[in-house]
Design an enzyme around this catalytic site. Structure first.
Site, PDB file in Angstrom:
ATOM      1  N   SER A 248       0.871  -1.609   0.232  1.00 28.33           N
ATOM      2  CA  SER A 248       0.129  -0.225  -0.219  1.00 28.33           C
ATOM      3  C   SER A 248       1.009   1.390  -0.005  1.00 28.33           C
ATOM      4  O   SER A 248       1.874   1.107  -0.229  1.00 28.33           O
ATOM      5  CB  SER A 248      -1.070  -0.149   1.052  1.00 28.33           C
ATOM      6  OG  SER A 248      -0.194   0.008   2.592  1.00 28.33           O
ATOM      7  N   LYS A 249       0.304   2.447  -0.204  1.00 30.80           N
ATOM      8  CA  LYS A 249       1.158   3.558  -0.032  1.00 30.80           C
ATOM      9  C   LYS A 249       1.878   4.275   1.267  1.00 30.80           C
ATOM     10  O   LYS A 249       2.337   4.675   0.822  1.00 30.80           O
ATOM     11  CB  LYS A 249      -0.033   4.779  -0.220  1.00 30.80           C
ATOM     12  CG  LYS A 249      -0.241   4.580  -1.611  1.00 30.80           C
ATOM     13  CD  LYS A 249      -1.331   6.313  -1.650  1.00 30.80           C
ATOM     14  CE  LYS A 249      -2.109   6.118  -3.756  1.00 30.80           C
ATOM     15  NZ  LYS A 249      -2.947   7.268  -3.564  1.00 30.80           N
ATOM     16  N   ARG A 250       1.330   3.227   2.187  1.00 31.70           N
ATOM     17  CA  ARG A 250       2.678   3.715   3.072  1.00 31.70           C
ATOM     18  C   ARG A 250       3.970   2.717   3.070  1.00 31.70           C
ATOM     19  O   ARG A 250       5.075   2.995   3.904  1.00 31.70           O
ATOM     20  CB  ARG A 250       1.428   3.346   4.433  1.00 31.70           C
ATOM     21  CG  ARG A 250       1.813   1.427   4.727  1.00 31.70           C
ATOM     22  CD  ARG A 250       1.318   0.865   5.902  1.00 31.70           C
ATOM     23  NE  ARG A 250       0.648  -0.196   6.451  1.00 31.70           N
ATOM     24  CZ  ARG A 250       0.004  -0.889   5.742  1.00 31.70           C
ATOM     25  NH1 ARG A 250      -1.011  -0.317   5.737  1.00 31.70           N
ATOM     26  NH2 ARG A 250       0.192  -2.425   5.800  1.00 31.70           N
ATOM     27  N   HIS A 251       4.237   1.933   2.467  1.00 34.76           N
ATOM     28  CA  HIS A 251       5.173   1.091   1.868  1.00 34.76           C
ATOM     29  C   HIS A 251       6.159   2.128   1.131  1.00 34.76           C
ATOM     30  O   HIS A 251       7.157   1.896   0.826  1.00 34.76           O
ATOM     31  CB  HIS A 251       4.969   0.042   1.387  1.00 34.76           C
ATOM     32  CG  HIS A 251       4.773  -1.243   2.537  1.00 34.76           C
ATOM     33  ND1 HIS A 251       3.197  -1.483   2.387  1.00 34.76           N
ATOM     34  CD2 HIS A 251       5.210  -1.480   3.182  1.00 34.76           C
ATOM     35  CE1 HIS A 251       2.612  -2.450   2.679  1.00 34.76           C
ATOM     36  NE2 HIS A 251       4.056  -2.111   4.075  1.00 34.76           N
TER      37      HIS A 251
END
Length: 481
Positions: A248-251
């Protein structure tokens, strides 16, 4: 042997996620490796989630990555239209066929038309008499059309990655096939489209592993042969605590467009994504062009374990791809990033490219690396004194004076000649070359860390600009006396 036909069928609901791109890539490779056909279909019947411009993102991504399709919305083909929103009447015809054979039913319930929760749909509409159905239809009561699933027995199908998958029919839902607006759901439309377009092999995410049994039931209800399936495992990302979770975008960047904007080459992205869950039989092969991938790809070698997206590995691979570009091609790719910070012509633009190419991992690093070429930054003059480099402010003055004097006489303003000249300065002053290079590099760049050494930087700047910067730094030193 039947000709293999695959398809990539994205929904235009946003950016192209890495997982979607891998699905497209594997579908493409499966077809091309077997001299088959690859189709692009846009599944845009979910009008609530439709995003204008999203289809263009899909088309541009496939064009950029060179995943060329044989049929699609922009090039046509014998099985069109290739947007589901333009095929509405086709789906209604097959929905009516299922109604006529009691494999589907009208549902008039006043509740969420896609109430396909884990508990299943529960209502009495499946048992309405023909007369009751007729009355409701004549009264124009809103309805959806639902699949009538057998409640006994087991449905089994074979997946090439996960093996035989068996689902108890009693656990399946009477899912919506046609919504109240007349549009089909994904669950129904893709079945019809795959059959009519002659799709023989379906590649999709493992999140559909259990629901595919429901699609098998639909195929059987329509009297059709089911395609062969490849359900791809998830792509995971590593969290800050070391654990992994769905990418996801947190990665980091999770879309193709973001990765390209951040300076990754499309061919490096494709190479890396291809290895997320698959590897050629020759373990020595790691850098693979699209043509190499077509030759080596065997879909039956796809692993069932989840793959972890490693940004460091992608960056390393991208660096190798950049290093292998021709200088002309590197210049073309780098120019948009160079133009972000440089507003005037350098004395030797080609020298700048030669300097940058082996020192760049991702193209977005370029502006920060080269911004000092635009103008000399106002650096701390005391940095010229460095114990490790054996320099002081006093000998820095002498270094600059002597260097300016000798450099003024240099005609061939090239790295080799400049390096030789500064070595002469070291000999004349009785200092080590590293001392000279430290002072000169800092004086012309204003940076402790630079892309390239002193003489490489001066070659790019040219004689006039280099001497102007050296004199400017010397003036600052002189004013400190």
């Amino acid at each position: 042997m039947k000709k293999i036909v695959t398809r990539f069928a994205p929904s235009p609901t946003g950016y192209m996620h890495i997982g979607n791109l891998r699905t497209a890539l594997y579908s493409y490779l499966l077809a091309r490796h077997n001299n088959g056909k690859f189709i692009l279909r846009i599944e845009d019947t979910d009008r609530k989630r439709f995003i204008p411009g999203a289809e263009d993102i899909i088309l541009n991504t496939l064009k950029t990555t060179k995943l060329n399709y044989d049929e699609g919305p922009d090039i046509g083909g014998p099985n069109g239209p290739y947007r589901q929103s333009e095929r509405k009447d086709i789906y209604l015809e097959y929905a009516q066929q299922l109604l006529d054979t009691q494999k589907a039913y009208y549902c008039f319930c006043d509740k969420d038309e896609e109430n396909d929760s884990p508990e299943g749909h529960k209502c009495d509409c499946a048992t309405l008499s023909p007369a009751e159905i007729k009355a409701k239809l004549e009264a124009k009561t809103p309805y959806v059309i639902r699949q009538r699933v057998p409640k006994e027995g087991v449905t089994t199908y074979h997946d090439h990655i996960f093996g035989d998958i068996s689902i108890e029919n009693s656990t399946m839902q009477d899912i919506v096939l046609i919504k109240s607006d007349g549009y089909p759901t994904y669950n129904f439309a893709h079945i019809i489209d795959d059959h009519l377009m002659g799709v023989t092999h379906v590649v999709r995410g493992s999140e559909y592993l259990t629901s595919t049994a429901q699609y098998v039931v639909l195929h059987e209800a329509l009297g059709w042969e089911t395609p062969e399936y490849y359900h791809l495992p998830l792509i995971m990302g590593r969290n800050a605590d070391g654990e992994v979770s769905k990418l996801s975008k947190r990665h980091g960047s999770v879309s193709f467009a973001d990765l390209v904007e951040n300076g990754y080459l499309p061919e490096a992205i494709i190479n890396y994504i291809a290895l997320l869950g698959w590897h050629p039989k020759d373990d020595e092969l790691e850098f693979l062009t699209l043509e190499d991938l077509v030759r080596e790809f065997d879909a039956d070698d796809i692993r069932k374990s989840a793959a972890i997206f490693d940004y460091d590995k992608l960056k390393w691979m991208n660096e190798k791809y950049i290093a292998n570009l021709s200088l002309e091609e590197f210049g073309s790719r780098a120019k948009p990033y160079i133009d972000q910070v440089l507003t005037h012509n350098l004395a030797d633009y080609e020298a700048l490219l030669r300097l940058l190419q082996p020192r760049v991992q991702i193209l977005s690093e370029i502006p920060e690396k080269i911004k000092f070429f635009e103008a000399l930054e106002d650096f701390d003059i005391n940095l010229l004194a460095n114990d490790k480099k054996k320099t002081t402010l006093e000998n820095a003055r002498e270094i600059l004076k002597k260097s300016i004097d000798i450099l003024n006489k240099v005609e061939a303003w090239k790295n080799e000649a400049l390096f030789s000249t500064l070595n002469e300065v070291a000999t004349a002053l009785g200092l080590k070359p590293m001392s000279i290079m430290w002072v000169i590099r800092l004086a012309v760049s204003g940076n402790l860390v630079t892309v390239g050494g002193a003489t490489e930087i001066m070659e790019v700047l040219g004689k006039d600009e280099s001497l102007t910067r050296l004199n400017s730094t010397l003036d600052r030193l002189q004013k400190m006396q």
